[in-house]
Design a protein around this motif. Structure first.
Motif, PDB file in Angstrom:
ATOM      1  N   SER A  24       0.968  -1.063  -0.099  1.00  0.00           N
ATOM      2  CA  SER A  24      -0.247  -0.075   0.082  1.00  0.00           C
ATOM      3  C   SER A  24       0.815   1.122  -0.020  1.00  0.00           C
ATOM      4  O   SER A  24       1.871   1.294   0.798  1.00  0.00           O
ATOM      5  CB  SER A  24      -0.830   0.085   1.245  1.00  0.00           C
ATOM      6  N   VAL A  25       0.694   1.848  -0.914  1.00  0.00           N
ATOM      7  CA  VAL A  25       1.467   3.315  -1.131  1.00  0.00           C
ATOM      8  C   VAL A  25       0.431   4.518  -0.826  1.00  0.00           C
ATOM      9  O   VAL A  25      -0.541   4.803  -1.302  1.00  0.00           O
ATOM     10  CB  VAL A  25       2.033   3.493  -2.403  1.00  0.00           C
ATOM     11  N   ASN A  26       0.894   5.494   0.200  1.00  0.00           N
ATOM     12  CA  ASN A  26       0.130   6.626   0.344  1.00  0.00           C
ATOM     13  C   ASN A  26       0.367   7.674  -0.307  1.00  0.00           C
ATOM     14  O   ASN A  26       1.867   7.939  -0.850  1.00  0.00           O
ATOM     15  CB  ASN A  26       0.237   6.953   2.064  1.00  0.00           C
ATOM     16  N   SER A  27      -0.558   8.463  -0.693  1.00  0.00           N
ATOM     17  CA  SER A  27      -0.365   9.517  -1.678  1.00  0.00           C
ATOM     18  C   SER A  27      -1.468  10.726  -1.697  1.00  0.00           C
ATOM     19  O   SER A  27      -2.692  10.248  -1.384  1.00  0.00           O
ATOM     20  CB  SER A  27      -0.257   8.995  -3.252  1.00  0.00           C
ATOM     21  N   GLU A  28      -0.769  11.616  -1.783  1.00  0.00           N
ATOM     22  CA  GLU A  28      -1.833  12.998  -1.903  1.00  0.00           C
ATOM     23  C   GLU A  28      -2.167  13.205  -3.277  1.00  0.00           C
ATOM     24  O   GLU A  28      -1.124  13.376  -4.163  1.00  0.00           O
ATOM     25  CB  GLU A  28      -1.234  14.329  -1.168  1.00  0.00           C
TER      26      GLU A  28
END
Length: 259
Positions: free
Chosen positions: A77-81
């Motif tokens: 899982s890659v968190n991104s804005e």
């Protein structure tokens, strides 16, 4: 007094029967629930407040900001804005309102969540943090456009921007170590190339000196050696200082031919 009251009532009725459309906006009149095909731009729009109303929408570029956890091909899982830039096509606003309603931004957000999950699942997590990011953004935008056009025509997607990518800590450290190793390898390659160039330079210099010595030795005959020896003794004999000359018996002496 009745006349003043009448004038005041008329003025209030006129004020409540008009809507002002400002720059960057477009207005659509809705009468008994039905949207007009005519889109009003800057200016004043009059309407019957008992049966109609004017819905104003922005025609400027709008930005929807989201913070999501995106899936990757390896299951991370890659968190991104995320920023979704869009605008409404002015002459198609009635179609958007009729099919999606005024809460169309929630539809855009839902479509993005679906498209981003499908696209990001085809790429590795490191791709989202590298030069592949632009490719991922374009694929998400294209998939969103196709899904939105099935529901309503009139929303122009300008760009999908992935910002502040946060990789899982373990993967981030692995990427940093890999990048460091690549930099070290490039630096070592440079050092080796410099050393090879220096070795080549020394070899060239040595070959030059060897060739010079070879040419010189081939040109030194016995006669030339005797002439050079005589010249050297002549210079010594002209010196006013006392001197002792030791020879091996083979070197020619300077002899006065008159004695």
């Amino acid at each position: 007094m009745n006349r003043c009251f009448l004038l005041l009532s008329i003025s209030l009725l006129i004020c409540t029967n008009c809507a002002v459309i400002r720059p960057g906006e477009a207005g659509v009149k809705q009468t008994l629930g039905k949207f007009s095909d005519k889109v009003a731009t800057q200016g004043t729009v009059f309407y019957n407040p008992f049966t109609s109303k004017v819905i104003k929408e922005s025609t400027q570029t709008n930005n929807i900001k989201l913070i999501l956890s995106l899936p990757s091909k390896e299951g991370l899982s890659v968190n991104s804005e995320i920023s979704i830039l869009y605008r409404l096509e002015q002459h198609k606003i009635p179609s958007v309102l009729e099919n999606l309603g005024q809460d169309y931004e929630s539809i855009i957000t839902s479509v993005f969540r679906s498209a981003s999950s499908d696209v990001c699942a085809k790429f590795y997590a490191k791709d989202m943090h590298s030069g592949m990011r632009a490719t991922i953004e374009e694929e998400i935008k294209a998939k969103m456009k196709g899904n939105l056009e099935k529901q309503a025509d009139g929303i122009e997607l300008i760009a999908v921007l992935m910002k502040s990518i946060q990789l899982p800590s373990g993967l981030a450290r692995s990427i940093e170590r890999k990048l460091q190793a690549e930099q070290d390898a490039m630096r070592m390659k440079f050092v080796i190339e410099q050393a090879k160039l220096e070795a080549d330079r020394k070899i060239i210099n040595a070959k030059g000196e060897r060739d010079a010595q070879k040419i010189l030795s081939e040109g030194l005959t016995q006669e030339i050696i005797k002439i050079r020896s005589i010249e050297a003794f002549n210079k010594l004999s002209e010196s006013p200082n006392s001197k002792i000359i030791l020879t091996d018996g083979k070197t020619p002496f300077l002899i006065d031919t008159e004695d």
